[in-house]
Design a protein around this motif. Structure first.
Motif, mmCIF file in Angstrom:
data_model
loop_
_atom_site.group_PDB
_atom_site.id
_atom_site.type_symbol
_atom_site.label_atom_id
_atom_site.label_comp_id
_atom_site.label_asym_id
_atom_site.label_seq_id
_atom_site.Cartn_x
_atom_site.Cartn_y
_atom_site.Cartn_z
ATOM 1 N N UNK A 167 0.885 -1.161 0.000
ATOM 2 C CA UNK A 167 0.000 0.000 0.000
ATOM 3 C C UNK A 167 0.924 1.213 0.000
ATOM 4 N N UNK A 168 0.856 2.017 -1.061
ATOM 5 C CA UNK A 168 1.791 3.128 -1.234
ATOM 6 C C UNK A 168 1.080 4.449 -1.009
ATOM 7 N N UNK A 169 1.689 5.281 -0.200
ATOM 8 C CA UNK A 169 1.201 6.629 0.056
ATOM 9 C C UNK A 169 2.123 7.577 -0.686
ATOM 10 N N UNK A 170 1.540 8.392 -1.579
ATOM 11 C CA UNK A 170 2.355 9.250 -2.441
ATOM 12 C C UNK A 170 2.085 10.739 -2.262
ATOM 13 N N UNK A 171 1.393 11.105 -1.208
ATOM 14 C CA UNK A 171 1.085 12.522 -0.983
ATOM 15 C C UNK A 171 1.988 13.106 0.096
ATOM 16 N N UNK A 172 3.261 12.949 -0.097
ATOM 17 C CA UNK A 172 4.264 13.457 0.843
ATOM 18 C C UNK A 172 5.490 13.831 0.015
ATOM 19 N N UNK A 173 6.533 14.279 0.655
ATOM 20 C CA UNK A 173 7.749 14.582 -0.105
ATOM 21 C C UNK A 173 8.340 13.356 -0.808
ATOM 22 N N UNK A 174 7.963 12.160 -0.370
ATOM 23 C CA UNK A 174 8.454 10.935 -0.999
ATOM 24 C C UNK A 174 7.343 9.908 -1.065
ATOM 25 N N UNK A 175 7.714 8.657 -1.307
ATOM 26 C CA UNK A 175 6.769 7.549 -1.346
ATOM 27 C C UNK A 175 6.973 6.677 -0.119
ATOM 28 N N UNK A 176 5.894 6.237 0.482
ATOM 29 C CA UNK A 176 5.949 5.359 1.644
ATOM 30 C C UNK A 176 5.164 4.099 1.308
ATOM 31 N N UNK A 177 5.821 2.932 1.404
ATOM 32 C CA UNK A 177 5.169 1.656 1.149
ATOM 33 C C UNK A 177 4.877 0.951 2.463
ATOM 34 N N UNK A 178 3.637 0.521 2.644
ATOM 35 C CA UNK A 178 3.225 -0.177 3.863
ATOM 36 C C UNK A 178 2.840 -1.613 3.553
ATOM 37 N N UNK A 179 3.093 -2.494 4.506
ATOM 38 C CA UNK A 179 2.741 -3.900 4.393
ATOM 39 C C UNK A 179 1.222 -4.030 4.246
ATOM 40 N N UNK A 180 0.745 -4.799 3.257
ATOM 41 C CA UNK A 180 -0.696 -4.970 3.108
ATOM 42 C C UNK A 180 -1.308 -5.861 4.189
ATOM 43 N N UNK A 181 -0.464 -6.555 4.963
ATOM 44 C CA UNK A 181 -0.950 -7.444 6.017
ATOM 45 C C UNK A 181 -1.095 -6.723 7.356
ATOM 46 N N UNK A 182 -0.077 -5.917 7.737
ATOM 47 C CA UNK A 182 -0.095 -5.283 9.069
ATOM 48 C C UNK A 182 0.027 -3.760 9.010
ATOM 49 N N UNK A 183 0.183 -3.186 7.853
ATOM 50 C CA UNK A 183 0.340 -1.752 7.575
ATOM 51 C C UNK A 183 1.630 -1.133 8.134
ATOM 52 N N UNK A 184 2.604 -1.949 8.535
ATOM 53 C CA UNK A 184 3.891 -1.405 8.970
ATOM 54 C C UNK A 184 4.598 -0.751 7.778
ATOM 55 N N UNK A 185 5.354 0.311 8.030
ATOM 56 C CA UNK A 185 6.148 0.948 6.976
ATOM 57 C C UNK A 185 7.308 0.016 6.634
ATOM 58 N N UNK A 186 7.403 -0.371 5.375
ATOM 59 C CA UNK A 186 8.480 -1.271 4.950
ATOM 60 C C UNK A 186 9.431 -0.616 3.952
ATOM 61 N N UNK A 187 9.009 0.468 3.334
ATOM 62 C CA UNK A 187 9.818 1.111 2.304
ATOM 63 C C UNK A 187 9.570 2.608 2.306
ATOM 64 N N UNK A 188 10.642 3.375 2.146
ATOM 65 C CA UNK A 188 10.544 4.821 1.962
ATOM 66 C C UNK A 188 11.457 5.195 0.809
ATOM 67 N N UNK A 189 10.970 6.021 -0.101
ATOM 68 C CA UNK A 189 11.771 6.485 -1.226
ATOM 69 C C UNK A 189 11.581 7.985 -1.371
ATOM 70 N N UNK A 190 12.677 8.708 -1.289
ATOM 71 C CA UNK A 190 12.660 10.157 -1.444
ATOM 72 C C UNK A 190 13.662 10.513 -2.529
#
Length: 89
Positions: free
Chosen positions: A43-66
């Protein structure tokens, strides 16, 4: 209010600039819950200075790309592994 999430395919273009292969097809495991799947399922959130990817199972942040001029910062600390196929030469 609309859902701020998009799927992990949103990462394809930006990550292609960093990796020589399509990393969104790579299998990975969440360091938090142990859930597995391909990066494109995040689950990717793209409304920030970068992209944040969250686990689809537990919603933990697993990836950040700036991205910045001429460089990118990639944090994969929320993943215990990334397994990708490498084309044979």
């Amino acid at each position: 209010m609309t859902d701020p999430r998009v799927d992990g395919n949103e990462l394809a273009g930006p990550l292609r600039e960093v990796f020589a292969v399509d990393i969104t097809a790579a299998r990975c495991r969440c360091a938090g819950c142990g859930g597995t799947g391909v990066l494109a399922e995040l689950q990717v959130y793209d409304r920030a200075p970068g992209l944040v990817g969250r686990c689809p199972h537990c919603t933990a942040v697993v990836l950040r790309l700036v991205r910045g001029p001429g460089r990118a910062w990639l944090d994969l600390s929320g993943l215990s592994y990334v397994e990708c196929a490498i084309p044979e030469s």
